[in-house]
Scaffold this active site. Structure first.
Site, PDB file in Angstrom:
ATOM      1  N   SER A 130      32.731  34.887  55.987  1.00 32.54           N
ATOM      2  CA  SER A 130      31.294  35.099  55.822  1.00 32.54           C
ATOM      3  C   SER A 130      30.871  36.467  56.332  1.00 32.54           C
ATOM      4  O   SER A 130      31.451  37.001  57.283  1.00 32.54           O
ATOM      5  CB  SER A 130      30.532  34.016  56.595  1.00 32.54           C
ATOM      6  OG  SER A 130      29.156  34.317  56.672  1.00 32.54           O
ATOM      7  N   TYR A 155      28.494  29.506  63.850  1.00 35.59           N
ATOM      8  CA  TYR A 155      29.016  29.563  62.478  1.00 35.59           C
ATOM      9  C   TYR A 155      29.844  30.830  62.275  1.00 35.59           C
ATOM     10  O   TYR A 155      30.968  30.794  61.776  1.00 35.59           O
ATOM     11  CB  TYR A 155      27.860  29.519  61.478  1.00 35.59           C
ATOM     12  CG  TYR A 155      28.281  29.781  60.050  1.00 35.59           C
ATOM     13  CD1 TYR A 155      29.061  28.866  59.363  1.00 35.59           C
ATOM     14  CD2 TYR A 155      27.891  30.950  59.387  1.00 35.59           C
ATOM     15  CE1 TYR A 155      29.441  29.110  58.049  1.00 35.59           C
ATOM     16  CE2 TYR A 155      28.266  31.193  58.080  1.00 35.59           C
ATOM     17  CZ  TYR A 155      29.041  30.267  57.414  1.00 35.59           C
ATOM     18  OH  TYR A 155      29.431  30.506  56.124  1.00 35.59           O
TER      19      TYR A 155
END
Length: 336
Positions: A130, A155
Site C-alpha cells: 500500500s 495498517y
C-alpha cells in the site's frame, strides 16, 4: 495458468478475476466474506463472476487466509502457477478501532500464504502492499527507493511487514515475489468505506459529506481498469535473482508503486463527483484524521520500464464511470 486469487470477492480481486478469465486462465478464488462492509456487495461481485462466459474455469472457496489448517489443505489440493494475494483487512481508520483484525489477516494470513507458496513451489507470488507505507514522508513523488520506516497507522505497518516477510522468503526459499504499493484505487464495484463511494451516495441523497483537512489533501487516484491492466503484465513478469546497493542478500524479489502518477486534490475530486452527479455537495469541513497523510504521489518509472505500465483514465472519466454504475445498482446500496 492456474492462479489463486485471495480476496476474490473484494474490489480489486473481483476485477482481476474477470480479466484472468477473459484471457483463459483457470482461477481459484478465496474470500472469507467478512462483514467489514456489507457482504451483499461481495455476493454481487461473485454473482457477476458466475455470469462470465468462462465461469466454468472459476472455483470459489469460502476461506479465511488466517486459518492455517485450511490454507494447508488448499495448497495441498491445488498446484498453483501463480498466487495473487489481495486478501487483507483494509482501511487506515478502522485499524484504530480493531487492530487484531489486521494482525490476523495481514500478518498471520500472509505467513500462511508464504508457507503455501514455499511448500508447493509456486512460480510467482504477487501481493498487495500500500501507498500507506510512505506515511508522512516529505519527498515527492514517493519512490520505492525511499525509506519507509515511519508508518503512522497499524495498517501501514502490516503492509511494510508484508514486504519484509516476502523478501525473507524470496531470499531463503527462492520464491519469486512481487509487491505492489497500490495508490487509492477507485471505480465500479468499489469499497463502500472509500471516500468517493460515500460522497456519491451522500450527494445523490442530499446528505452532507465530511471533508477532512478542508479538502486540501491530495491523492494519486488510480482507476481500477488501469490497475488490472498493470496486474496482468506483472503476473507474467517474474523477478530474477538480484541484490541492490544496500545489501549482499540476493533474492528473486521486486517491489513497485502502482498508481496514476498524477495527484489530485480532494477538492477537485469532489468537484468531479458533483459534476457526474449533477448536484452540489453539502460539506462539513473537518480536521485531518489520525493516520491520514496529506498527499500521495507515485513514482512509477520502474513499473513503466519493467512492464510498460501506462495508466490512462482521467479523474473525470473514471468518476463518470463509477457514478453511472452506482446509479444502475443503487437499490443494492440502500443496504450498504
Amino acid at each position: 495458468m492456474k492462479i489463486l486469487v485471495t480476496g476474490a470477492a473484494g474490489f480489486i480481486g473481483f476485477h482481476l478475476t474477470l480479466a484472468l478469465l477473459d484471457r483463459g486462465d483457470q482461477v481459484v478464488g478465496v474470500d472469507n466474506l467478512n462483514d467489514y462492509y456489507n457482504p451483499a456487495l461481495k455476493q454481487l461481485r461473485l454473482g457477476e463472476i458466475t455470469k462470465h462466459p468462462k465461469s466454468s474455469s472459476f472455483e470459489f472457496i469460502k476461506l479465511d487466509i488466517s486459518d492455517r489448517a485450511l490454507m494447508e489443505e488448499l495448497f495441498s489440493a491445488h498446484q498453483f502457477d501463480v498466487v495473487v494475494n489481495l486478501a487483507a483487512q483494509a482501511g487506515v481508520r478502522y485499524s484504530l478501532e480493531n487492530p487484531n483484525a489486521y494482525v490476523d489477516s495481514n500478518l498471520v494470513g500472509f505467513v500462511n500464504v508464504l508457507e503455501g507458496c514455499r511448500h508447493s513451489k509456486v512460480n510467482h507470488l504477487v501481493y498487495a502492499s500500500s501507498s500507506s507505507v510512505y506515511g508522512m514522508n516529505v519527498k515527492q513523488p514517493f519512490s520505492t527507493d525511499d525509506r519507509v520506516d515511519y508508518p503512522i497507522s497499524l495498517y501501514a505497518a502490516t503492509k511494510k511487514s508484508n514486504e519484509l516477510m516476502a523478501h525473507t522468503y524470496s531470499h531463503l526459499f527462492n520464491i519469486p515475489t512481487t509487491g505492489l504499493r497500490f495508490f487509492t484505487v477507485y471505480g465500479p464495484y468499489g469499497r463502500p468505506d472509500m471516500a468517493y463511494f460515500k460522497f456519491t451516495k451522500a450527494i445523490l441523497n442530499g446528505d452532507p459529506i465530511d471533508v477532512y483537512n478542508n479538502g486540501v489533501m491530495k491523492r494519486d487516484f488510480t482507476y481500477i481498469d488501469d490497475i488490472v491492466g498493470g496486474l496482468l503484465k506483472i503476473i507474467v513478469y517474474v523477478p530474477s535473482v538480484q541484490s541492490n546497493e544496500y545489501t549482499k542478500a540476493t533474492a528473486p524479489y521486486s517491489l513497485y508503486n502502482i498508481g496514476n502518477n498524477n495527484p489530485v486534490s480532494l477538492r477537485l475530486f469532489i468537484n468531479a463527483i458533483e459534476g457526474a452527479c449533477g448536484k452540489k455537495a453539502i460539506e462539513n469541513l473537518m480536521p485531518m484524521q489520525a493516520g491520514d497523510v496529506p498527499e500521495t504521489y507515485a513514482d512509477i518509472d520502474t513499473l513503466i520500464n519493467s512492464v510498460g505500465f501506462k495508466p490512462s483514465t482521467s479523474i473525470n472519466d473514471g468518476i463518470k464511470k463509477f457514478v453511472k454504475w452506482y446509479r444502475e445498482f443503487n437499490k443494492i446500496f440502500t443496504m450498504v
